[in-house]
Design an enzyme around this catalytic site. Structure first.
Site, PDB file in Angstrom:
ATOM      1  N   SER A   1     -13.052 -11.744   3.077  1.00  0.00           N
ATOM      2  CA  SER A   1     -14.596 -12.183   3.041  1.00  0.00           C
ATOM      3  C   SER A   1     -15.434 -12.135   3.379  1.00  0.00           C
ATOM      4  O   SER A   1     -16.142 -12.192   2.008  1.00  0.00           O
ATOM      5  CB  SER A   1     -15.369 -13.660   3.683  1.00  0.00           C
ATOM      6  OG  SER A   1     -15.711 -13.901   4.774  1.00  0.00           O
TER       7      SER A   1
ATOM      8  N   GLY B   1     -13.403 -15.019   6.807  1.00  0.00           N
ATOM      9  CA  GLY B   1     -13.102 -13.736   8.245  1.00  0.00           C
ATOM     10  C   GLY B   1     -13.436 -12.048   7.119  1.00  0.00           C
ATOM     11  O   GLY B   1     -14.736 -12.254   6.365  1.00  0.00           O
TER      12      GLY B   1
ATOM     13  N   THR C   1      -6.298  -2.802   6.988  1.00  0.00           N
ATOM     14  CA  THR C   1      -5.701  -4.573   6.370  1.00  0.00           C
ATOM     15  C   THR C   1      -6.473  -5.266   7.915  1.00  0.00           C
ATOM     16  O   THR C   1      -6.630  -4.834   8.985  1.00  0.00           O
ATOM     17  CB  THR C   1      -4.634  -4.571   5.876  1.00  0.00           C
ATOM     18  OG1 THR C   1      -4.753  -5.469   5.267  1.00  0.00           O
ATOM     19  CG2 THR C   1      -3.485  -4.666   6.581  1.00  0.00           C
TER      20      THR C   1
ATOM     21  N   SER D   1       1.108  -1.167  -0.299  1.00  0.00           N
ATOM     22  CA  SER D   1       0.149  -0.162  -0.376  1.00  0.00           C
ATOM     23  C   SER D   1       0.902   1.134   0.142  1.00  0.00           C
ATOM     24  O   SER D   1       0.534   2.126  -0.844  1.00  0.00           O
ATOM     25  CB  SER D   1      -0.996  -0.032   1.209  1.00  0.00           C
ATOM     26  OG  SER D   1      -1.651  -0.892   0.671  1.00  0.00           O
TER      27      SER D   1
ATOM     28  N   LYS E   1      -9.923  -5.289  10.322  1.00  0.00           N
ATOM     29  CA  LYS E   1     -11.425  -4.938   9.191  1.00  0.00           C
ATOM     30  C   LYS E   1     -13.063  -4.251   9.982  1.00  0.00           C
ATOM     31  O   LYS E   1     -13.788  -3.506   9.242  1.00  0.00           O
ATOM     32  CB  LYS E   1     -11.268  -5.212   8.455  1.00  0.00           C
ATOM     33  CG  LYS E   1     -10.043  -5.041   7.397  1.00  0.00           C
ATOM     34  CD  LYS E   1     -10.748  -5.993   6.044  1.00  0.00           C
ATOM     35  CE  LYS E   1      -8.940  -5.909   5.160  1.00  0.00           C
ATOM     36  NZ  LYS E   1      -9.470  -6.294   3.747  1.00  0.00           N
TER      37      LYS E   1
END
Length: 288
Positions: free
Chosen positions: A135, A132, A63, A17, A67
């Site tokens: 997903s 998680g 990340t 990132s 999240k």
């Protein structure tokens, strides 16, 4: 005044990132310093409190494993993030004399854009590996692509609450299945999205190779492997080696970062910015 942004997560040293964001800000000519910060769930609240009163912050990329936890640290959650309860982006918006922290999810759009360019079938027969926070975005994405049902393969069904909640939120039927059944099932899928951590799908890759050796090829389905370090993953190699189309996780990362950059900087992210972002991480341009 120079502004600040960062990506938060644990571990974070592998993150691409910073390269993507800094290349874009340089091209745009905006003064935003973007760094990586290793933050675990237990330290998230303390870190977020440390930012209060600092007007230089404009945004955060979020990340794993933060999240879901970040939902409790913002003032408002907008868009699909509100339905999913999963945030990967925080924007610091001026609100009178104070700053409002607003959560978004750009992962969903990043996944959709990445697999569309790969030629995924309309109303795809879709499978997601892992249950998680990422997903949840994958499930929302396959719904946006027209799928009516998704098979989700997990190692521990007790840790798939985010996936189940996401399916209920967007209105797609979900079948939760053990990961040991994945190899035989995904070979018939139009679209497979792996949200598993790096190397966690190595065993599945070996199973796929065995199945192919028995005459069961993967066909022309599309695989998006969100994990991008190391790359190519064994799963990606197994899939591509037997006829499947592979979308690297870096491509999805690039698309979701482009939306973050737009929100953090207030600038349009056009093709010239996408060019330098791709160059910064060695990502070939494929019809962008």
């Amino acid at each position: 005044m120079s502004r600040r942004a960062a990506v938060l997560g644990h571990p974070i040293s592998h993150s691409k990132s910073p390269a993507l964001h800094m290349a874009a800000y340089a091209k745009l000519g905006v003064d935003i310093e973007y760094t990586a910060k290793d933050i675990e769930v237990g330290g998230l609240r303390t870190f977020m409190e440390s930012l209060r009163g600092d007007p230089t912050w404009c945004g955060l990329s979020v990340t794993m494993p933060l999240k879901s936890a970040m939902v409790q640290e913002v003032d408002e959650v907008r868009g699909v993030a509100a339905a999913l309860g999963v945030i990967n982006t925080v924007v610091f918006e001026p609100d009178g004399d104070s700053v409002r922290r607003v959560g978004y999810n750009t992962d969903v759009g990043g996944i959709v854009e990445a697999v569309r360019y790969a030629g995924v079938a309309a109303t795809p027969h879709a499978a997601v590996l892992g249950g998680g926070g990422t997903s949840a975005a994958a499930i929302a994405a396959v719904h946006d692509l027209g799928a009516r049902h998704v098979d989700v393969f997990v190692r521990d069904s007790g840790r798939a609450r985010e996936a189940q909640a996401a399916a209920a939120a967007v209105g797609i039927s979900l079948a939760l299945r053990p990961i040991i059944e994945a190899a035989g099932a995904v070979v018939a899928s139009d679209l497979v999205i792996s949200t598993l951590p790096p190397r966690a799908a190595d065993g599945l890759a070996e199973e796929l190779a065995t199945l192919t050796g028995q005459g069961m090829g993967t066909g022309a389905g599309v695989l998006l492997d969100v994990a991008y370090d190391p790359w190519p993953s064994r799963l990606a190699e197994a899939w591509q080696g037997h006829g499947g189309v592979v979308v690297p996780g870096l491509e999805m990362l690039m698309y979701q970062a482009a939306e973050q950059i737009r929100r953090f900087s207030g600038c349009d992210v056009d093709a010239s910015v996408i060019d330098v972002m791709c160059d910064s991480v060695g990502l070939p341009r494929r019809g962008f």
